[in-house]
Design an enzyme around this catalytic site. Structure first.
Site, PDB file in Angstrom:
ATOM      1  N   ASP A 207       0.828  -1.203   0.000  1.00  0.00           N
ATOM      2  CA  ASP A 207       0.000   0.000   0.000  1.00  0.00           C
ATOM      3  C   ASP A 207       0.870   1.264   0.000  1.00  0.00           C
ATOM      4  O   ASP A 207       1.834   1.345  -0.766  1.00  0.00           O
ATOM      5  CB  ASP A 207      -0.970  -0.051   1.193  1.00  0.00           C
ATOM      6  CG  ASP A 207      -2.099   0.931   1.049  1.00  0.00           C
ATOM      7  OD1 ASP A 207      -3.046   0.648   0.306  1.00  0.00           O
ATOM      8  OD2 ASP A 207      -2.008   2.028   1.637  1.00  0.00           O
ATOM      9  N   TYR A 353      -3.368  11.317   0.933  1.00  0.00           N
ATOM     10  CA  TYR A 353      -3.864  11.238  -0.446  1.00  0.00           C
ATOM     11  C   TYR A 353      -3.819  12.612  -1.107  1.00  0.00           C
ATOM     12  O   TYR A 353      -3.390  12.759  -2.251  1.00  0.00           O
ATOM     13  CB  TYR A 353      -5.298  10.695  -0.451  1.00  0.00           C
ATOM     14  CG  TYR A 353      -5.368   9.257  -0.026  1.00  0.00           C
ATOM     15  CD1 TYR A 353      -5.430   8.246  -0.973  1.00  0.00           C
ATOM     16  CD2 TYR A 353      -5.338   8.891   1.317  1.00  0.00           C
ATOM     17  CE1 TYR A 353      -5.484   6.916  -0.603  1.00  0.00           C
ATOM     18  CE2 TYR A 353      -5.395   7.568   1.704  1.00  0.00           C
ATOM     19  CZ  TYR A 353      -5.460   6.591   0.748  1.00  0.00           C
ATOM     20  OH  TYR A 353      -5.488   5.267   1.121  1.00  0.00           O
ATOM     21  N   HIS A 409      -4.918  -7.702  -0.408  1.00  0.00           N
ATOM     22  CA  HIS A 409      -4.128  -6.482  -0.262  1.00  0.00           C
ATOM     23  C   HIS A 409      -3.420  -6.375   1.093  1.00  0.00           C
ATOM     24  O   HIS A 409      -2.371  -5.750   1.197  1.00  0.00           O
ATOM     25  CB  HIS A 409      -5.080  -5.302  -0.452  1.00  0.00           C
ATOM     26  CG  HIS A 409      -4.440  -3.961  -0.411  1.00  0.00           C
ATOM     27  ND1 HIS A 409      -3.614  -3.501  -1.411  1.00  0.00           N
ATOM     28  CD2 HIS A 409      -4.508  -2.954   0.490  1.00  0.00           C
ATOM     29  CE1 HIS A 409      -3.215  -2.275  -1.118  1.00  0.00           C
ATOM     30  NE2 HIS A 409      -3.740  -1.923   0.039  1.00  0.00           N
TER      31      HIS A 409
END
Ligand SMILES: *[C@@H]1O[C@H](CO)[C@@H](O)[C@H](O)[C@H]1NC(C)=O
Ligand SMILES: *[C@@H]1O[C@H](CO)[C@@H](O)[C@H](O)[C@H]1NC(C)=O
Ligand SMILES: *[C@@H]1O[C@H](CO)[C@@H](O)[C@H](O)[C@H]1NC(C)=O
Length: 439
Positions: A207, A353, A409
């Site tokens: 990630d 982000y 993930h």
């Protein structure tokens, strides 16, 4: 989950030289190291329980849709009850403190980290930096640590692990000025490693940890002797060209047994659109979603667990309970949520982000090639797959790609034994390579 940043492909410029911006507002002495323990204090616990008890009942989700419309309101009640009544805060506090932790002050930020020494103190020590992402935390690695630091007769080295909370996550300070994206965090973590006395080390990441680890690898090739990642991606224009060519001639760019991990592109893209609204939101308005989640643990839990469910298996939204309990225990997932709730890090972690997609240096570093030995670990339900020839446009020295036939993930949390074994194989190869060709 950071991969949409791939869209911001850098355009073949030089590798930028980032500066040591003072991101944090702690004016204490740079480099100071202090021991640290996680505390779940009574006031925090009482407030959290009160909020969970008083949550407003959500409108019932339709019958039979499981998690297709988002987190299922029937399942939510059980999760709330677990968190409020069954999650043993004091016991978990103790369990989460089982490894030694510290904080180190870097660029005005106090960075929290776990440090575990190898069992065998006489062998040559190799240092491994493990990096988590969002919505994960250092908790993802807890079950992997014992296997990594254990003594193995077959190796003449022993592994020490360093596991930081990313800035703005867990118990690490958040920036008090704008601009701290993934690549800028790579500078902070490298400076932290330098302060801790590590001149050479190996980096592992999934990630955001993969993004940040890749940036460290690219910028500091004399310090990072190997990079292991379970989210290997190359955000180069060449990789995207190969991906487009493969749309017509898949056999040219990917092994035929794996082409269904990339193609058909439209199907994969539609899946990404369905599952990644969170990304767009946090990359544009992190404060708004942060305010909502900081006020409501029920809302926060729904948002995070939905992302964990979707990231674990592509079919999970259609599964009862979002498939979550097939892969994790409630305790593991609430531990992970506590890493955000306790120290009020929901909003600050979301900002990563926003900052990253706006960092010009970020996209340039990410598209810049590196010769550092790299090792890919590829699970079938990972959100994106790239073939070795695509990855090699960024990682010129891709030593190996391990292809799993099961896993998602959050691999360290979901399959700690397999994850740890692959990291050990990679570390062995990196040490061998460094002995032969290292600086
Ligand atoms: C981005 O790169 C430029 C050019 O190398 C540098 O001057 C600038 O300080 C960098 N920004 C940060 C935040 O490090
Ligand atoms: C450490 O490794 C050495 C060399 O292999 C071995 O002789 C020694 O017994 C090991 N020590 C421990 C504590 O395992
Ligand atoms: C992609 O293809 C799979 C397998 O055929 C299918 O189950 C899925 O619904 C498709 N996804 C989208 C978003 O079209």
């Amino acid at each position: 989950m950071w991969w949409l940043v791939l869209l911001a492909v850098g355009v073949g410029a030089d590798l930028p030289t980032l500066d040591n911006t003072k991101w944090g507002c702690d004016d204490g002495p740079e480099g100071e190291i202090t021991p640290f323990k996680i505390t779940f204090d009574d006031e925090m616990i009482a407030d959290l329980r009160m909020r969970l008890s008083n949550h407003r009942r959500p409108v019932p989700t339709f019958e039979g849709v499981n998690h297709r419309y988002g987190f299922n309101s029937y399942d939510l009640e059980r999760w709330i009850q677990y968190w409020r009544e069954e999650y043993d805060f004091k016991k978990r506090e103790e369990a989460l403190n089982k490894y030694p932790q510290y904080k180190v002050r870097v660029q005005g930020l106090n960075i929290h980290f776990i440090k575990v020494e190898p069992v065998n103190k006489t062998k040559r020590k190799v240092t491994l930096l493990l990096l988590h992402g969002w919505p994960g935390s250092i908790r993802e690695f807890y079950d992997v640590i014992p296997g990594l630091v254990a003594d193995h007769d077959s190796r003449d080295f022993a592994i020490e692990v360093i596991i930081p909370s990313l800035p703005g996550f867990g118990f690490s300070d958040a920036a008090c000025i704008p601009g701290l994206g993934g690549v800028e965090m790579a500078v902070v973590l490298r400076n932290a490693m330098k302060i801790l006395g590590y001149e050479k080390y190996i980096v592992q990441g999934g990630d955001w940890g993969s993004y940040i680890g890749s940036a460290m690898t690219t910028m500091y090739p004399k310090e990072v002797i190997g990079f292991h990642t379970n989210l290997p991606t190359a955000s180069t224009s060449k990789a995207f060209m190969l991906m487009a060519v493969g749309h017509y001639f898949p056999d040219l760019v990917v092994d035929s047994s794996l082409s269904n991990r990339i193609y058909p592109l439209l199907n994969k893209t539609l899946w990404l659109l369905q599952e990644t609204a969170y990304f767009h939101f946090m990359a544009t308005k992190p404060e708004t979603i942060g305010i909502a989640m900081t006020d409501s643990p029920a809302g926060f839990m729904s948002f995070f667990l939905q992302c964990i469910s979707g990231g674990t298996r592509k079919v999970n939204p259609g599964e009862p309970e979002g498939g979550l309990l097939k892969y994790y225990t409630r305790e593991q997932l609430i531990d992970n949520l506590m890493m955000y709730w306790t120290d009020n890090k929901i909003t600050t972690s979301s900002r990563l982000y926003y900052e990253t997609i706006r960092s010009k240096n970020g996209s340039q570093v990410m598209s810049y090639p590196t010769d550092v030995p790299t090792w890919a670990l590829q699970a079938p339900d990972e959100i994106i797959y790239m073939s070795p020839i695509m990855l090699a446009t960024k990682y010129k020295n891709l030593r190996h790609a391990t292809v799993l036939d099961n896993g998602g993930h959050f691999l360290a949390l979901e399959r700690p034994a397999e994850f740890g074994a692959d990291v050990l194989r990679a570390v062995t190869e990196f040490v061998r390579w460094d002995d032969l060709y290292g600086y």
